[in-house]
Design an enzyme around this catalytic site. Structure first.
Site, PDB file in Angstrom:
ATOM      1  CB  SER A 195     109.623  52.420  21.230  1.00  0.00           C
ATOM      2  OG  SER A 195     108.618  53.400  21.048  1.00  0.00           O
ATOM      3  CE1 TYR A 208     108.667  50.669  15.847  1.00  0.00           C
ATOM      4  CE2 TYR A 208     107.467  51.598  17.702  1.00  0.00           C
ATOM      5  CZ  TYR A 208     108.624  51.479  16.976  1.00  0.00           C
ATOM      6  OH  TYR A 208     109.754  52.157  17.377  1.00  0.00           O
TER       7      TYR A 208
END
Length: 351
Positions: A195, A208
């Protein structure tokens, strides 16, 4: 004298890499053929994983779908079977000498496996089953990912651990399960779906970001290890997309005046760009391309300058609406559950 000569040679090689990189921008490399190859995709039941499965199926690859949700995994498998069927049905109307004819001869298949990638024993058992039932794999897509959707101090430890296990540690287990055979054959391709939040961060998603930073660090270290072992037949691609228009980060917002310049990526668009990178053995792909610039600026600008830019863009608190939306959704869901199911998370594990 020798080190001076080596330094000159290394300088020439570095300059040559710039030339090659520039050439890739001007002349699109030819995509490699993955027809008949075996591809394992984790988290294939939805989101990017489902689109990866469909893209590889269209290219005649045999796809092996891993997911923790059996029903959604089977839905993906049915989509893949339909793609295979459509390709086969079109063959009599066209040429049998082209790619579609080759697909009919290879007869690619789809396999589904229920697997929680956060549990290493389950990963090893499932990987062993794959190798017994299907054979060696050629492509490994580490795609499975989760997000807790809670502020750090409000998040149960179990959810924090699960984020790290699924988004990062699972890559260790799948690599240890499948890469030994790739090393033996000096053939394969490992794809890490990370990501943009593994390259730079924002507030509210500490777990995350940590997991994606870890996945990128693991990917890069493994790349160096393969180079050191002179296993040039094993390729690696790192995929770092910006916000993708799925339910995973629903509600995330930046400054409204800036938002049109950074629209959420359509899953199909994200996977199509990632596929081009994979099929041309590109080491890394950021989508959209402006993410390269954002990552570069983070490495050269003072931290306070980054904070100022975040505040201007509204990126410093962009996850807060998402966190609020998740909290409201969870409260609504819990209110509909029987009283016994509304126990704290740590107590549910004892039921």
């Amino acid at each position: 004298m020798n080190i001076f000569v080596e330094f000159c040679l290394v300088s020439c090689k570095v300059l040559w890499t710039f030339v090659l990189a520039g050439t890739r921008w001007l002349v699109r490399p030819k995509e490699k053929n993955v027809m008949g190859q075996v591809c394992v995709i984790t988290g294939a039941g939805s989101g990017l994983g489902r689109h990866f499965a469909k893209e590889f199926a269209r290219r005649g690859a045999t796809v092996i779908l891993w997911d923790i949700n059996w029903e959604s995994n089977e839905e993906t498998a049915e989509m893949v079977r339909q793609i295979y069927s459509d390709i086969t049905n079109r063959i009599p109307e066209g040429s049998v000498d082209g790619e579609e004819g080759d697909v009919s001869q290879i007869q690619p298949k789809v396999y589904t496996y229920l697997c929680d990638v956060s549990k290493r024993e389950e990963v090893y058992l499932t990987a062993d089953k794959v190798q017994r039932e299907v054979g060696n794999i050629d492509i490994l897509i580490n795609n499975a990912g989760v997000v807790s959707g809670r502020h750090l101090l409000e998040c149960p430890d179990e959810l924090l651990e699960r984020t790290m296990m699924v988004n990062c540690h699972a890559h260790f287990w799948t690599t240890k399960a499948f890469v030994p055979k790739m090393l033996e054959l000096n053939h394969g391709h490992i794809v890490t779906v990370a990501s943009s939040l593994g390259l730079f961060t924002t507030a509210g998603v500490e777990d995350y970001c940590a997991s994606k930073f870890g996945a990128i660090g693991f990917h890069e270290s493994l790349s160096h290890e393969l180079k050191a072992a002179e296993k040039d037949g094993i390729k690696m691609t790192l995929v770092c997309p910006f916000l993708v228009d799925t339910d995973m980060f629903k509600g995330c917002k930046i400054r409204k005046e800036i938002a049109p310049l950074f629209p959420p990526l359509k899953p199909e668009q994200c996977v199509q760009q990632a596929m081009r990178a994979i099929l041309t053995d590109q080491p890394m792909i950021c989508t959209p391309r402006i993410m390269y610039m954002v990552s570069f600026m983070k490495t050269v600008l003072p931290f306070d300058a980054i904070v100022c830019m975040y505040q201007f863009l509204g990126a410093d608190k962009c996850m807060y609406p998402f966190l609020a939306h998740r909290k409201e959704s969870m409260n609504n869901n819990e209110s509909k559950l029987p009283a016994i199911m509304q126990l704290p998370l740590e107590k549910k594990y004892h039921l």
